[in-house]
Write a protein that holds these residues in place. Structure first.
Motif, PDB file in Angstrom:
ATOM      1  N   HIS A  63      20.181 -50.369 -72.552  1.00  0.00           N
ATOM      2  CA  HIS A  63      19.722 -50.666 -71.304  1.00  0.00           C
ATOM      3  C   HIS A  63      19.127 -50.783 -70.494  1.00  0.00           C
ATOM      4  O   HIS A  63      18.198 -51.439 -70.111  1.00  0.00           O
ATOM      5  CB  HIS A  63      21.287 -50.194 -70.853  1.00  0.00           C
TER       6      HIS A  63
ATOM      7  N   ASP B  70      16.145 -52.988 -72.717  1.00  0.00           N
ATOM      8  CA  ASP B  70      16.000 -54.303 -72.409  1.00  0.00           C
ATOM      9  C   ASP B  70      15.829 -54.859 -70.713  1.00  0.00           C
ATOM     10  O   ASP B  70      14.858 -55.767 -70.658  1.00  0.00           O
ATOM     11  CB  ASP B  70      17.585 -54.417 -72.427  1.00  0.00           C
ATOM     12  N   ARG B  71      16.824 -54.293 -70.180  1.00  0.00           N
ATOM     13  CA  ARG B  71      16.307 -54.584 -68.699  1.00  0.00           C
ATOM     14  C   ARG B  71      14.938 -54.391 -67.577  1.00  0.00           C
ATOM     15  O   ARG B  71      14.327 -55.384 -67.013  1.00  0.00           O
ATOM     16  CB  ARG B  71      16.887 -52.949 -67.334  1.00  0.00           C
TER      17      ARG B  71
ATOM     18  N   SER C  32      12.122 -54.510 -69.662  1.00  0.00           N
ATOM     19  CA  SER C  32      11.537 -55.755 -70.474  1.00  0.00           C
ATOM     20  C   SER C  32      12.084 -57.089 -69.905  1.00  0.00           C
ATOM     21  O   SER C  32      10.889 -57.990 -69.510  1.00  0.00           O
ATOM     22  CB  SER C  32      11.801 -55.847 -71.933  1.00  0.00           C
ATOM     23  N   GLN C  33      12.712 -57.248 -69.251  1.00  0.00           N
ATOM     24  CA  GLN C  33      13.372 -58.617 -68.456  1.00  0.00           C
ATOM     25  C   GLN C  33      12.420 -58.652 -66.986  1.00  0.00           C
ATOM     26  O   GLN C  33      12.143 -59.672 -66.867  1.00  0.00           O
ATOM     27  CB  GLN C  33      15.059 -57.822 -68.641  1.00  0.00           C
ATOM     28  N   VAL C  34      12.607 -57.426 -66.766  1.00  0.00           N
ATOM     29  CA  VAL C  34      11.621 -58.175 -64.335  1.00  0.00           C
ATOM     30  C   VAL C  34      10.153 -58.039 -65.733  1.00  0.00           C
ATOM     31  O   VAL C  34       9.339 -58.902 -64.980  1.00  0.00           O
ATOM     32  CB  VAL C  34      11.757 -56.511 -64.260  1.00  0.00           C
TER      33      VAL C  34
ATOM     34  N   MET D  68       9.157 -59.611 -67.874  1.00  0.00           N
ATOM     35  CA  MET D  68       9.319 -60.923 -68.157  1.00  0.00           C
ATOM     36  C   MET D  68       8.582 -61.877 -66.976  1.00  0.00           C
ATOM     37  O   MET D  68       7.970 -62.663 -67.461  1.00  0.00           O
ATOM     38  CB  MET D  68      10.328 -61.263 -69.561  1.00  0.00           C
ATOM     39  N   ASP D  69       9.710 -61.383 -66.166  1.00  0.00           N
ATOM     40  CA  ASP D  69       9.823 -62.261 -65.024  1.00  0.00           C
ATOM     41  C   ASP D  69       8.245 -62.552 -64.671  1.00  0.00           C
ATOM     42  O   ASP D  69       8.153 -63.436 -63.957  1.00  0.00           O
ATOM     43  CB  ASP D  69      10.794 -61.613 -64.122  1.00  0.00           C
TER      44      ASP D  69
ATOM     45  N   GLU E 142       4.109 -59.147 -71.403  1.00  0.00           N
ATOM     46  CA  GLU E 142       4.964 -60.120 -72.565  1.00  0.00           C
ATOM     47  C   GLU E 142       5.868 -58.662 -73.337  1.00  0.00           C
ATOM     48  O   GLU E 142       4.855 -57.331 -73.774  1.00  0.00           O
ATOM     49  CB  GLU E 142       4.207 -60.657 -73.405  1.00  0.00           C
TER      50      GLU E 142
ATOM     51  N   ASN F  21      23.231 -50.429 -63.756  1.00  0.00           N
ATOM     52  CA  ASN F  21      22.437 -51.720 -63.743  1.00  0.00           C
ATOM     53  C   ASN F  21      21.674 -51.142 -62.410  1.00  0.00           C
ATOM     54  O   ASN F  21      20.336 -51.427 -62.181  1.00  0.00           O
ATOM     55  CB  ASN F  21      23.907 -52.242 -63.014  1.00  0.00           C
TER      56      ASN F  21
ATOM     57  N   ASP G  52      17.166 -50.847 -62.919  1.00  0.00           N
ATOM     58  CA  ASP G  52      16.653 -51.908 -61.910  1.00  0.00           C
ATOM     59  C   ASP G  52      15.569 -50.873 -61.358  1.00  0.00           C
ATOM     60  O   ASP G  52      14.615 -51.009 -60.309  1.00  0.00           O
ATOM     61  CB  ASP G  52      17.401 -52.539 -60.718  1.00  0.00           C
TER      62      ASP G  52
ATOM     63  N   ARG H 217      11.585 -58.261 -55.351  1.00  0.00           N
ATOM     64  CA  ARG H 217      11.584 -59.407 -56.474  1.00  0.00           C
ATOM     65  C   ARG H 217       9.896 -60.583 -55.978  1.00  0.00           C
ATOM     66  O   ARG H 217       8.999 -60.100 -56.928  1.00  0.00           O
ATOM     67  CB  ARG H 217      12.402 -60.233 -56.856  1.00  0.00           C
TER      68      ARG H 217
END
Length: 317
Positions: free
Chosen positions: A89, A92-93, A95-97, A99-100, A104, A225, A229, A271
């Protein structure tokens, strides 16, 4: 990194677990509509830009004498001493931020440069790591970190999450280091100048690695979560651990209330800051001008977000 952390056994299960009515509006006839609207726009814009600059100045913690550093193109997130699925988790989190903001994430098995380590004793683990591999935290090149005093505070901190960034000044055109790295070469670094300017520089500061230590005993009551973050925020930007962010709507306030009350995770404000950091032009010669570039990019993003609902309503009509 596998050699660095091989001596640390995997820990046991780590479970993270009536307002007053608004004042009546002033009748339009009493106030000239055009003058009032223009004044409100100017005042609100000034307040927004001032708040953003205050936030950027408060949270940014680059190496002394350097401008803000950020990751260049790729990040690889590794988690040590945390059981699955919590570890996945976190990977993934973050890495997702990443990517945002246009980065890469590395493929499985990549060499981790974002290292997240779980523990039940943050100060002891931090001390052990610094004692075992001091050059991993303070490399012998200029502009790499925040200095010896900041490292002492990193080790002694009682915070549930602590972090340490290492940066590398590079040539923005080639990506090659512009400082000599002992042990890799003995020749002085040469930078080819593509354009001469008294206001711009070809040197940019890239993040090289970050260590994030999570003391799960001190993070009790939070969910993954919220915690993921928070970790993403401090892993992707050089955040001052002593920043006073209580007046801002930010995930950095996660530990201000028991269980992170009122903080579900990264906010729009957070963000916007990350987007600004990765969108801003950081080639100004003076570090203060680079910080201004981040502030300006964040202000542009916030104004665009504020205007988006009105634009959507116009399209719907």
């Amino acid at each position: 990194m596998s050699v660095l952390f091989a001596s640390f056994a995997v820990a046991g299960s780590l479970i993270l677990q009536d307002p007053a009515p608004p004042a009546a509006p002033v009748p339009a006839a009493q106030v000239p509509p055009s003058a009032t609207q223009l004044e409100d726009v100017v005042v609100q814009r000034q307040r927004l830009e001032r708040a953003i600059r205050n936030f950027v100045d408060e949270v940014a913690a680059p190496s002394p004498g350097r401008g803000p550093a950020r990751w260049d193109r790729r990040v690889c997130v590794g988690v040590v001493n945390v059981r699955n699925p919590a570890a996945q988790h976190l990977v993934d989190r973050v890495s997702q931020v990443a990517m945002d903001v246009g980065l890469e994430p590395g493929e499985p098995g990549c060499k981790a440069n974002v290292v997240i380590i779980g523990t039940s004793d943050g100060p002891a683990l931090a001390q052990a790591l610094v004692d075992a591999t001091p050059r991993a935290f303070r490399p012998n090149w200029s502009g790499s970190d925040r200095g010896a005093v900041a490292l002492e505070k990193f080790v002694a901190s009682e915070a549930p999450v602590r972090w340490w960034h290492v940066a590398l000044p590079v040539d923005s055109q080639t990506g090659a280091p512009v400082v000599r790295i002992p042990g890799q070469d003995d020749e002085p670094r040469m930078t080819a100048i593509f354009a001469s300017s008294r206001l711009r520089t070809q040197v940019q500061n890239n993040l090289d690695r970050v260590f994030v230590i999570v003391d799960f005993g001190r993070a009790e009551g939070l969910n993954f979560n919220q915690l993921s973050d928070y970790i993403a925020m401090v892993a992707l930007a050089q955040i001052d651990p002593d920043a006073a962010t209580g007046s801002f709507n930010s995930v950095l306030n996660l530990f201000e209330q028991p269980g992170g009350a009122g903080i579900d995770g990264m906010t729009d404000w957070d963000r916007s800051y990350l987007s600004a950091l990765y969108d801003a032009e950081l080639n100004q010669l003076r570090p203060s001008h680079q910080a201004s570039s981040v502030s300006n990019a964040m202000a542009h993003d916030r104004r665009a977000q504020a205007a988006a609902p009105a634009e959507d309503e116009d399209k719907a009509e």
